[in-house]
Design an enzyme around this catalytic site. Sequence first.
Site: not given
Length: 835
Positions: A309-310
């Site tokens: 997840f970014e």
Amino acid sequence: MKKTLFFLLLFFLVIITAKAQLKTPSEFIPDYGKQISYYYQVESYFKFLTEESNSIKKQNYGKTSEGRDLMVYYISTPENLANLDLIRNNNLAAIGLSDKVSKTIGDKLIVWLSFSVHGNEYAGTESAMTVAYQLLNPNNPESKKWLENTIVILDPCINPDGYSRYGNWLREISGKKTHPELSDREHMEIWPGGRFNHYLFDLNRDWAWQTQIESEQRLALYNEWLPQVHVDVHEMGYNSPYFFPPSAEPWHEFIDKYQKDFQNVVGEKISNKFDQENWLYNTRETYDMFYPSYGDTYPTYNGAVGMTFEQGGIGAGRAVLLENGSVLTMQDRINHHVKSVLTTVGAAASELDHLIQGFRKYMTNSRKNIKGKYNTYVLKNNAKLEQLTVLLKKNKIEFAYADANQKAIGFNYQTQNDKSFAIDINDLIIKVDQPKAVLTQMLFEPYNKLNDSLSYDITAWNLPLAYGVEGYALKNNLNIKTKAIIEPIEHNTPQNVYAFYVPWNNRISAQVLSSLHQNNIKVRAAREKAIFGKLTVEAGGLIVSKADNPKIVDFEKTVIDIIKIKNDYNFINTAYTVNGKDLGGENFFLLKAPKIALLSGKGVSSTEFGAVWYYLDSVIGYPVSVIETTNFDLLNLNGYNTLILADGSYDFSKEQQRRIDDWINNGGKVIAMNNALNLFADKEGYSLSLYDSDEDKKASEKEVKDKESKDRFLDYKGSERRAISATVTGAIIENVLDTTYPMSFGLGDKYFSLKTDYKQYPLVKNGVNVAYIPVDYKSYGFIGNNLKKKLNKTVSFAVESKENGKLIYMIDNPLFRGFWENGNLLFSNALFLVN
């Protein structure tokens, strides 16, 4: 009696009410969501949670290089927490990694959440506190339901040293008001930044290799659990909308459908949540699933659904003005992470049966129905196997040693063809038929198929080549008698030893020499093979003699105490050799103890500096003075005999450059790496050049102009793919060695270099081309078509003599990420053996 019962009931009600009154992070930590939390505040909040809730349990799994605690927190029902060992063993037993099974415990899903592997991506750790609170919140019926059959393992900060470095800096330069304008120093992090750990390694590239203490300790615990789901929480450039799965291509062919399917489930569920909030996001871009040492891929090759997840946030400080005119706040970043992570936990809980069965099939079916081409890997006995087996043990990969001789046919990694060979006693045998079948194949399969050349990272990592050992991949299941260990050599040292011999063949050799130098013990090294009766001293072999060290009291004991860490040491009773290379002759040269200055700071690549620093400080334990580039004018070069210039853009003045030139001529040695070569390439007095001749230069310039003319007629859409034809993200390339020169000692007949840069140089004309790429070289991994042709007859490592000094050119970085073991030896040669 009634009064007693009443008070007991009241007492328990008070206890239950107290347990139910958990404070949120914003109620516990001043300015939460507005200012970065100190690491001790993060620890304090989780301590508060463990004291106030019976649904969370702490485990300290180690310490960082700077002494900070590494911790995970188990979050589930009190009943599940009371049975953690039973649940853990049941999970491992189902895939053949434990024989302890409890039938009283049903199947439980294990979800591991990792936050802030990069320290300056701090919204991860901040969000971890809210995620923990929401999972524990007694008023949250959803999380209660999830945790009935789910164990959440939450690591709030994988990289406390980097997080603390960044956090202390941000607090030091922060005022009371936020400053979203991009010119404010809050958005201009100073060198080396908080992304990396103490030794400036990128821990997100270290999962498989475990060179760093944080990775080694974390993966030891991870491999005791092997979760079904792993979430790796990151940040990226602040203008980028949130990224969540599905991941981008390339997906490695060993990844199963069930893993892809659940990424799609997660993507759909998070997108629904983000749509409701009108938050921007993207999927299937940039972040691929190939290189095996990331926080999403390593868990995937160990059976989990690994996901990245970014959140946009690197360089954002506390608040930042985006290109669309809006302001991204710290609270925004936290909210996005919390929403995506909790949605994933819920999605996993709802897919419990599917995930557990998918995990078990992935791990068990791969043992017989192998995903790769080969069933067995054989590595010929070599001193470098010692370090390779350390890596295998860290990853719980099973291996054994041959206890019989046998003929076989297999694919040879060095020659890239099938050939017959002899398996000898003590050769290393690794079979795919084991619980870690897929990870084993990931690390040992000769070719890892790329279904898209736009990869985010290196595309080859073959361990036999990385470790410099002769290796074979066999299609058949090898039937041979094996043993668990190699019997150690017994050393019966005679009373009168003339000299000790230490073979130069792995990192332990360099550790021994490091200690000998630090104890002021004189050492010689062999230029060529020398035969002392039944003992053969190979080129590079270290000799410690009484003649060179007459003042050492109790010579035998003093030397043995140092060299005993290397099991294959031996002794010599005479200086006289069978082949005329006597100990007192020119064949044995006296080694100088390096006095090292290593430049750091502005202009120097943080990770490349860190690789050198870690090698010196931790791998071989040798003293080094670290000098900031801004303090170069204060550096007394005459106090050193070795200057190391890691990859970087060095902005030296003409006078500073002249000082280096004069120092080299007076006997100094420079080791220059990657872009540091720009200080010497095409400079007067140096042989390194970008072109072999003026004609070559003109031809290259013409080629560039011709390409520019043709490219005018091409569409923009294909520009990215056209550009990669001239690049290499990381490929293994064959090199021819000058085996007569000390810098190649111990490396073998050939050296396979990990090339991560497109730059190429022709062979130097007034120096020693220690390692160069031959015509029609062998390679593994992706190399752009245009670049591939240009690498023929280019140099990778060279040495140029300058009056009394030496200049060592390293076009490739042999210390890259610390896992290229044969590169450690090559760098040791440059440091210690090139006098």
